[in-house]
Design a protein around this motif. Structure first.
Motif, PDB file in Angstrom:
ATOM      1  N   ASP A  51       3.740 -13.938 -87.412  1.00  0.00           N
ATOM      2  CA  ASP A  51       4.196 -12.656 -87.947  1.00  0.00           C
ATOM      3  C   ASP A  51       5.726 -12.726 -88.040  1.00  0.00           C
ATOM      4  O   ASP A  51       6.424 -12.597 -87.030  1.00  0.00           O
ATOM      5  CB  ASP A  51       3.737 -11.541 -87.001  1.00  0.00           C
ATOM      6  CG  ASP A  51       4.018 -10.140 -87.518  1.00  0.00           C
ATOM      7  OD1 ASP A  51       4.631 -10.010 -88.592  1.00  0.00           O
ATOM      8  OD2 ASP A  51       3.611  -9.173 -86.835  1.00  0.00           O
ATOM      9  N   LEU A  52       6.234 -12.985 -89.257  1.00  0.00           N
ATOM     10  CA  LEU A  52       7.671 -13.115 -89.488  1.00  0.00           C
ATOM     11  C   LEU A  52       8.289 -11.748 -89.768  1.00  0.00           C
ATOM     12  O   LEU A  52       7.693 -10.929 -90.457  1.00  0.00           O
ATOM     13  CB  LEU A  52       7.926 -14.051 -90.668  1.00  0.00           C
ATOM     14  CG  LEU A  52       7.373 -15.475 -90.544  1.00  0.00           C
ATOM     15  CD1 LEU A  52       7.515 -16.219 -91.868  1.00  0.00           C
ATOM     16  CD2 LEU A  52       8.102 -16.232 -89.436  1.00  0.00           C
ATOM     17  N   PHE A  53       9.499 -11.513 -89.278  1.00  0.00           N
ATOM     18  CA  PHE A  53      10.125 -10.181 -89.346  1.00  0.00           C
ATOM     19  C   PHE A  53       9.154  -9.179 -88.713  1.00  0.00           C
ATOM     20  O   PHE A  53       8.756  -8.186 -89.318  1.00  0.00           O
ATOM     21  CB  PHE A  53      10.418  -9.766 -90.798  1.00  0.00           C
ATOM     22  CG  PHE A  53      11.171 -10.778 -91.612  1.00  0.00           C
ATOM     23  CD1 PHE A  53      12.550 -10.847 -91.572  1.00  0.00           C
ATOM     24  CD2 PHE A  53      10.499 -11.653 -92.462  1.00  0.00           C
ATOM     25  CE1 PHE A  53      13.255 -11.771 -92.354  1.00  0.00           C
ATOM     26  CE2 PHE A  53      11.183 -12.576 -93.237  1.00  0.00           C
ATOM     27  CZ  PHE A  53      12.556 -12.636 -93.188  1.00  0.00           C
ATOM     28  N   ALA A  54       8.778  -9.416 -87.472  1.00  0.00           N
ATOM     29  CA  ALA A  54       7.592  -8.783 -86.879  1.00  0.00           C
ATOM     30  C   ALA A  54       7.713  -7.293 -86.596  1.00  0.00           C
ATOM     31  O   ALA A  54       6.693  -6.628 -86.384  1.00  0.00           O
ATOM     32  CB  ALA A  54       7.226  -9.519 -85.588  1.00  0.00           C
ATOM     33  N   GLY A  55       8.927  -6.733 -86.579  1.00  0.00           N
ATOM     34  CA  GLY A  55       9.046  -5.292 -86.328  1.00  0.00           C
ATOM     35  C   GLY A  55       8.536  -4.934 -84.949  1.00  0.00           C
ATOM     36  O   GLY A  55       8.978  -5.493 -83.939  1.00  0.00           O
ATOM     37  N   VAL A  56       7.571  -4.022 -84.864  1.00  0.00           N
ATOM     38  CA  VAL A  56       6.982  -3.646 -83.573  1.00  0.00           C
ATOM     39  C   VAL A  56       5.772  -4.517 -83.253  1.00  0.00           C
ATOM     40  O   VAL A  56       5.132  -4.330 -82.212  1.00  0.00           O
ATOM     41  CB  VAL A  56       6.593  -2.154 -83.534  1.00  0.00           C
ATOM     42  CG1 VAL A  56       7.819  -1.286 -83.754  1.00  0.00           C
ATOM     43  CG2 VAL A  56       5.501  -1.824 -84.541  1.00  0.00           C
ATOM     44  N   GLY A  57       5.442  -5.442 -84.156  1.00  0.00           N
ATOM     45  CA  GLY A  57       4.352  -6.376 -83.894  1.00  0.00           C
ATOM     46  C   GLY A  57       2.984  -5.917 -84.336  1.00  0.00           C
ATOM     47  O   GLY A  57       1.979  -6.527 -83.967  1.00  0.00           O
ATOM     48  N   SER A  58       2.898  -4.861 -85.153  1.00  0.00           N
ATOM     49  CA  SER A  58       1.587  -4.289 -85.467  1.00  0.00           C
ATOM     50  C   SER A  58       0.671  -5.237 -86.244  1.00  0.00           C
ATOM     51  O   SER A  58      -0.544  -5.241 -86.042  1.00  0.00           O
ATOM     52  CB  SER A  58       1.741  -2.974 -86.236  1.00  0.00           C
ATOM     53  OG  SER A  58       2.261  -3.181 -87.534  1.00  0.00           O
ATOM     54  N   VAL A  59       1.240  -6.070 -87.125  1.00  0.00           N
ATOM     55  CA  VAL A  59       0.404  -6.994 -87.904  1.00  0.00           C
ATOM     56  C   VAL A  59      -0.122  -8.115 -87.009  1.00  0.00           C
ATOM     57  O   VAL A  59      -1.313  -8.429 -87.006  1.00  0.00           O
ATOM     58  CB  VAL A  59       1.186  -7.563 -89.108  1.00  0.00           C
ATOM     59  CG1 VAL A  59       0.376  -8.637 -89.824  1.00  0.00           C
ATOM     60  CG2 VAL A  59       1.543  -6.446 -90.087  1.00  0.00           C
ATOM     61  N   GLY A  60       0.767  -8.723 -86.233  1.00  0.00           N
ATOM     62  CA  GLY A  60       0.334  -9.769 -85.320  1.00  0.00           C
ATOM     63  C   GLY A  60      -0.638  -9.263 -84.269  1.00  0.00           C
ATOM     64  O   GLY A  60      -1.598  -9.958 -83.901  1.00  0.00           O
ATOM     65  N   ILE A  61      -0.425  -8.054 -83.778  1.00  0.00           N
ATOM     66  CA  ILE A  61      -1.335  -7.457 -82.798  1.00  0.00           C
ATOM     67  C   ILE A  61      -2.706  -7.219 -83.413  1.00  0.00           C
ATOM     68  O   ILE A  61      -3.742  -7.433 -82.766  1.00  0.00           O
ATOM     69  CB  ILE A  61      -0.733  -6.158 -82.232  1.00  0.00           C
ATOM     70  CG1 ILE A  61       0.394  -6.510 -81.246  1.00  0.00           C
ATOM     71  CG2 ILE A  61      -1.798  -5.300 -81.544  1.00  0.00           C
ATOM     72  CD1 ILE A  61       1.229  -5.322 -80.817  1.00  0.00           C
ATOM     73  N   GLU A  62      -2.733  -6.806 -84.669  1.00  0.00           N
ATOM     74  CA  GLU A  62      -4.007  -6.633 -85.359  1.00  0.00           C
ATOM     75  C   GLU A  62      -4.760  -7.969 -85.413  1.00  0.00           C
ATOM     76  O   GLU A  62      -5.984  -8.024 -85.213  1.00  0.00           O
ATOM     77  CB  GLU A  62      -3.779  -6.105 -86.773  1.00  0.00           C
ATOM     78  CG  GLU A  62      -5.043  -5.695 -87.515  1.00  0.00           C
ATOM     79  CD  GLU A  62      -5.706  -4.447 -86.967  1.00  0.00           C
ATOM     80  OE1 GLU A  62      -6.953  -4.388 -87.006  1.00  0.00           O
ATOM     81  OE2 GLU A  62      -4.995  -3.533 -86.505  1.00  0.00           O
ATOM     82  N   ALA A  63      -4.022  -9.054 -85.676  1.00  0.00           N
ATOM     83  CA  ALA A  63      -4.642 -10.382 -85.709  1.00  0.00           C
ATOM     84  C   ALA A  63      -5.200 -10.760 -84.336  1.00  0.00           C
ATOM     85  O   ALA A  63      -6.312 -11.299 -84.226  1.00  0.00           O
ATOM     86  CB  ALA A  63      -3.634 -11.420 -86.175  1.00  0.00           C
TER      87      ALA A  63
END
Length: 200
Positions: A51-63
């Motif tokens: 998750d690049l430019f991850a912000g609060v991590g919501s996309v990576g956490i979804e994964a």
């Protein structure tokens, strides 16, 4: 702003983010995130995801919630990094998460590895509302540092007005539009198909 995990082991759990009036981090809308994961759902389980430019991590956490084997969160902002660490710990994903402080454009070499799924959601503007146009250089770095496997998927989020030309070695095979946001799906180019846009 309220963010929730959409599906998987942590479905319905809340993710900590910034107050609604703080726009320095712009988390992905739930409907957009759901659409992306609906498209890649059969690739997520047991994947290595970044998750690049991850912000609060919501996309990576979804994964992670959907069964990814490992997720790397790459982010430069100290505020974002602290939120990612909090969210990953709160949801019990520490053993499958790696959080890396880096400038995705300048320090990409530290992320060199092979990933099954690459997501990049760079900010559209800086704190002075100056347009950044980071998608093209980030895509170039992904190819320069050879982070894709033969069957990897790279997903890039950008503003509809941000120009992104063809990247040598990448094939754009699907494009989705959500208001002023465009989500492009890429894979390694196959002979004769560079630049084509086709279904997944």
């Amino acid at each position: 702003m309220t963010l929730k995990v959409i599906a998987g082991a942590s479905r319905g759990r809340r993710i900590k983010t910034l107050p609604r009036d703080d726009l320095s981090i712009r988390p992905m809308l739930g409907r957009m995130k759901k659409s992306i994961f609906d498209i890649i759902q059969f690739k997520v389980s047991s994947s290595v995801f970044i998750d690049l430019f991850a912000g609060v991590g919501s996309v990576g956490i979804e994964a992670l919630s959907r069964g990814a084997k490992k997720v790397v969160f790459a982010e430069l902002s100290e505020v974002s990094l602290s939120l990612i660490k909090y969210n990953v710990n709160m949801l019990g994903f520490n053993d499958r998460a790696k959080i890396v402080k880096c400038d995705v454009i300048k320090d990409f070499a530290v992320l060199r590895d092979k990933y099954d799924i690459v997501f990049m959601g760079p900010p559209y503007k800086d704190g002075n509302k100056k347009t950044l146009a980071l998608t093209y250089p980030a895509l170039k770095n992904a190819m320069k540092y050879d982070i894709l496997k033969d069957d990897s998927v790279l997903i890039a989020q950008k503003h509809i007005k941000e120009p992104v030309g063809n990247i040598t070695g990448l094939e754009c095979f699907r494009v989705e539009k959500y208001g002023d946001t465009v989500i492009s799906f890429y894979r390694r180019a196959r002979l004769g198909n560079i630049g084509n846009e086709r279904g997944f």
